[in-house]
Structure formats: structure tokens, C-alpha cells
Scaffold this motif. Structure first.
Motif, PDB file in Angstrom:
ATOM      1  N   HIS A 110       0.819  -1.436   0.021  1.00 23.98           N
ATOM      2  CA  HIS A 110      -0.154   0.063   0.061  1.00 23.98           C
ATOM      3  C   HIS A 110       0.931   1.203  -0.020  1.00 23.98           C
ATOM      4  N   GLU A 111       2.139   1.250  -0.235  1.00 24.46           N
ATOM      5  CA  GLU A 111       3.140   2.215  -0.328  1.00 24.46           C
ATOM      6  C   GLU A 111       3.258   3.290   0.812  1.00 24.46           C
ATOM      7  N   ILE A 112       3.085   2.415   1.922  1.00 28.54           N
ATOM      8  CA  ILE A 112       3.288   3.018   3.325  1.00 28.54           C
ATOM      9  C   ILE A 112       4.602   2.250   3.788  1.00 28.54           C
ATOM     10  N   THR A 113       5.661   3.241   3.993  1.00 29.67           N
ATOM     11  CA  THR A 113       6.940   2.953   4.251  1.00 29.67           C
ATOM     12  C   THR A 113       7.089   2.277   5.676  1.00 29.67           C
ATOM     13  N   PRO A 114       7.575   1.178   5.758  1.00 26.60           N
ATOM     14  CA  PRO A 114       7.497   0.510   7.163  1.00 26.60           C
ATOM     15  C   PRO A 114       9.002   1.071   7.705  1.00 26.60           C
ATOM     16  N   VAL A 115       8.923   1.324   9.069  1.00 26.59           N
ATOM     17  CA  VAL A 115      10.114   1.702   9.919  1.00 26.59           C
ATOM     18  C   VAL A 115      10.301   1.067  11.005  1.00 26.59           C
ATOM     19  N   ALA A 116      11.431   0.380  11.165  1.00 27.14           N
ATOM     20  CA  ALA A 116      11.452  -0.452  12.283  1.00 27.14           C
ATOM     21  C   ALA A 116      12.393   0.328  13.403  1.00 27.14           C
ATOM     22  N   TRP A 117      11.818   0.153  14.490  1.00 26.23           N
ATOM     23  CA  TRP A 117      12.396   0.466  15.775  1.00 26.23           C
ATOM     24  C   TRP A 117      12.738  -0.637  16.566  1.00 26.23           C
ATOM     25  N   SER A 118      13.658  -0.541  17.241  1.00 25.45           N
ATOM     26  CA  SER A 118      14.268  -1.672  17.977  1.00 25.45           C
ATOM     27  C   SER A 118      14.808  -2.752  16.883  1.00 25.45           C
ATOM     28  N   PRO A 119      15.257  -2.200  15.744  1.00 26.73           N
ATOM     29  CA  PRO A 119      15.917  -3.525  14.954  1.00 26.73           C
ATOM     30  C   PRO A 119      16.951  -4.534  15.408  1.00 26.73           C
ATOM     31  N   LEU A 120      17.781  -4.009  16.390  1.00 33.08           N
ATOM     32  CA  LEU A 120      18.549  -4.829  17.111  1.00 33.08           C
ATOM     33  C   LEU A 120      18.161  -5.444  18.333  1.00 33.08           C
ATOM     34  N   LYS A 121      17.081  -5.207  18.904  1.00 35.28           N
ATOM     35  CA  LYS A 121      16.593  -5.782  20.195  1.00 35.28           C
ATOM     36  C   LYS A 121      16.224  -7.103  19.924  1.00 35.28           C
ATOM     37  N   ARG A 122      16.623  -7.855  21.205  1.00 35.91           N
ATOM     38  CA  ARG A 122      16.378  -9.316  21.399  1.00 35.91           C
ATOM     39  C   ARG A 122      16.887 -10.251  20.192  1.00 35.91           C
ATOM     40  N   VAL A 123      18.193 -10.017  20.264  1.00 34.07           N
ATOM     41  CA  VAL A 123      18.730 -10.805  19.125  1.00 34.07           C
ATOM     42  C   VAL A 123      19.332 -12.103  19.730  1.00 34.07           C
ATOM     43  N   SER A 124      18.339 -13.123  19.581  1.00 38.69           N
ATOM     44  CA  SER A 124      18.348 -14.398  20.361  1.00 38.69           C
ATOM     45  C   SER A 124      19.656 -15.314  19.749  1.00 38.69           C
ATOM     46  N   LYS A 125      19.893 -15.444  18.392  1.00 45.11           N
ATOM     47  CA  LYS A 125      20.752 -16.121  17.683  1.00 45.11           C
ATOM     48  C   LYS A 125      21.882 -15.227  17.003  1.00 45.11           C
ATOM     49  N   LYS A 126      22.581 -14.483  18.070  1.00 51.38           N
ATOM     50  CA  LYS A 126      23.673 -13.598  17.593  1.00 51.38           C
ATOM     51  C   LYS A 126      24.827 -14.181  16.656  1.00 51.38           C
ATOM     52  N   GLU A 127      24.832 -15.504  17.219  1.00 56.46           N
ATOM     53  CA  GLU A 127      26.110 -16.196  16.545  1.00 56.46           C
ATOM     54  C   GLU A 127      25.679 -16.395  14.994  1.00 56.46           C
ATOM     55  N   VAL A 128      24.571 -16.632  14.763  1.00 60.53           N
ATOM     56  CA  VAL A 128      24.039 -16.805  13.240  1.00 60.53           C
ATOM     57  C   VAL A 128      24.798 -15.574  12.542  1.00 60.53           C
ATOM     58  N   PHE A 129      24.217 -14.427  13.149  1.00 61.47           N
ATOM     59  CA  PHE A 129      24.411 -13.206  12.347  1.00 61.47           C
ATOM     60  C   PHE A 129      26.025 -12.982  12.481  1.00 61.47           C
ATOM     61  N   GLU A 130      26.665 -13.141  13.520  1.00 60.60           N
ATOM     62  CA  GLU A 130      28.259 -12.951  13.701  1.00 60.60           C
ATOM     63  C   GLU A 130      28.784 -13.685  12.649  1.00 60.60           C
ATOM     64  N   SER A 131      28.369 -15.073  12.430  1.00 63.99           N
ATOM     65  CA  SER A 131      28.945 -15.898  11.171  1.00 63.99           C
ATOM     66  C   SER A 131      28.700 -15.206   9.834  1.00 63.99           C
ATOM     67  N   ILE A 132      27.576 -14.862   9.817  1.00 67.86           N
ATOM     68  CA  ILE A 132      27.290 -14.303   8.346  1.00 67.86           C
ATOM     69  C   ILE A 132      28.369 -13.075   8.306  1.00 67.86           C
ATOM     70  N   GLY A 133      28.341 -12.066   9.011  1.00 70.81           N
ATOM     71  CA  GLY A 133      28.996 -10.800   9.279  1.00 70.81           C
ATOM     72  C   GLY A 133      30.655 -11.189   9.033  1.00 70.81           C
ATOM     73  N   LYS A 134      31.033 -12.288   9.707  1.00 72.21           N
ATOM     74  CA  LYS A 134      32.583 -12.387   9.387  1.00 72.21           C
ATOM     75  C   LYS A 134      32.714 -12.729   7.989  1.00 72.21           C
ATOM     76  N   LYS A 135      31.986 -13.597   7.444  1.00 72.17           N
ATOM     77  CA  LYS A 135      32.089 -13.724   5.979  1.00 72.17           C
ATOM     78  C   LYS A 135      32.280 -12.425   5.126  1.00 72.17           C
ATOM     79  N   TYR A 136      31.658 -11.485   5.654  1.00 77.96           N
ATOM     80  CA  TYR A 136      31.588 -10.151   4.891  1.00 77.96           C
ATOM     81  C   TYR A 136      32.328  -8.958   5.455  1.00 77.96           C
TER      82      TYR A 136
END
Length: 167
Positions: A110-136
Motif C-alpha cells: 500500500h506504499e506505506i513505508t515501514p520503519v523498524a524501531w528496535s531492529p537490534l532488540k532481542r537478538v537471540s541467535k546472535k552467533e548466526v548473524f556474527e557468522s554471516i558478518g564474519k564472511k563479509y
């Protein structure tokens, strides 16, 4: 500059009280606000009453954009059906524990821009994202923020904790 009308604080949401809140924000920011939002949804009639006040100020050039925060599809549909201007953005919680895919898809459709507040809140599997980040050669936080941006979500990362600000 973003400001919000705090509907939960309105004890008797009459036009004058709504106008006073809006005018207070305009006075603080010199008569102009980039984005003005309804902070929390209440009942449809009150949401619409406040929305119509925002539409009026938008048409007067006091706001560059008007939107809502924490609205679901039903509440957005009501404003789109009964208002004159559809919400330009919906500020919602969106993070790995609460992606809100359906609501984000609805907003984008509907062309309504979604804006995420707290996009880094409650990161339960941080190691998965750290692994992806390490690659890049990126941090876990950069990976999460990039994912949100790639799917059409504007992100507002914030923290009051100095150590997390540098993650």
C-alpha cells in the motif's frame, strides 16, 4: 525531526487538546516537523480524529510526512478508508524475534513505508548473524540492518548503552 502525538496521555481527546499537542511540537521545532506520527493506536474513531488533525497540518506545510506507529493492518485500513491522505509510514517493532513480515508486506503493497524501531532488540541467535558478518567483514548488527533495508524497511537503530552503540 520526528515527533509523535501521545494518544495514551490524552485524558479527554477533544479537538483543542489534540491541537495543543501538535502546536506544542511545532513550537519546540520552530513551526516545522519532518515527520509527525500518531504514537499508539487507540479506537478507530479517535485515531481518525487525530489523523484528520495531522492531515490539516500536513496540507498547511507544517509536516513533510505524516504517519503512525504500532498500527496493524486493520487500523491502517480504517485510516485509508476514512481519511483523505493515507499514512506515509508505519513505525513498528521489527527484529529477529518479531520480523512482522505480513505487516511489512501489507505496508509495502500500500506504499506505506515501514520503519523498524528496535531492529537490534532481542537478538537471540546472535552467533548466526556474527557468522554471516564474519564472511563479509561486517558486524552482526550491520548484517541485521542490511537485511531490513534490503526488504524495504527503514531502520532506526538506537541504544542508550554506550557499549552497544559501538557494536
Amino acid at each position: 525531526v520526528t515527533s509523535k502525538i501521545p494518544l495514551k496521555e490524552l485524558t479527554d481527546p477533544v479537538d483543542e487538546q489534540i491541537e495543543n499537542h501538535i502546536q506544542s511540537s511545532l513550537d519546540i521545532f520552530g513551526g516545522y516537523v519532518d515527520i509527525y506520527l500518531i504514537h499508539h493506536p487507540l479506537d478507530d474513531q479517535l485515531n481518525l480524529k487525530v489523523w484528520q488533525a495531522l492531515e490539516k497540518h500536513y496540507k498547511l506545510g507544517h509536516f513533510k510526512a505524516i504517519g503512525v506507529s504500532n498500527f496493524n493492518e486493520t487500523q491502517l485500513n480504517y485510516l485509508m478508508k476514512h481519511g483523505n491522505i493515507k499514512p506515509m509510514l508505519n513505525q513498528i517493532e521489527s527484529n529477529p524475534d518479531n520480523w512482522q513480515n505480513d505487516l511489512i508486506d501489507f505496508c509495502l503493497k500500500h506504499e506505506i513505508t515501514p520503519v523498524a524501531w528496535s531492529p537490534l532488540k532481542r537478538v537471540s541467535k546472535k552467533e548466526v548473524f556474527e557468522s554471516i558478518g564474519k564472511k563479509y567483514d561486517k558486524s552482526w548488527a550491520q548484517v541485521l540492518l542490511k537485511y531490513q533495508v534490503m526488504r524495504g524497511v527503514v531502520v532506526i537503530p538506537k541504544s542508550h548503552d554506550k557499549t552497544r552503540q559501538f557494536d
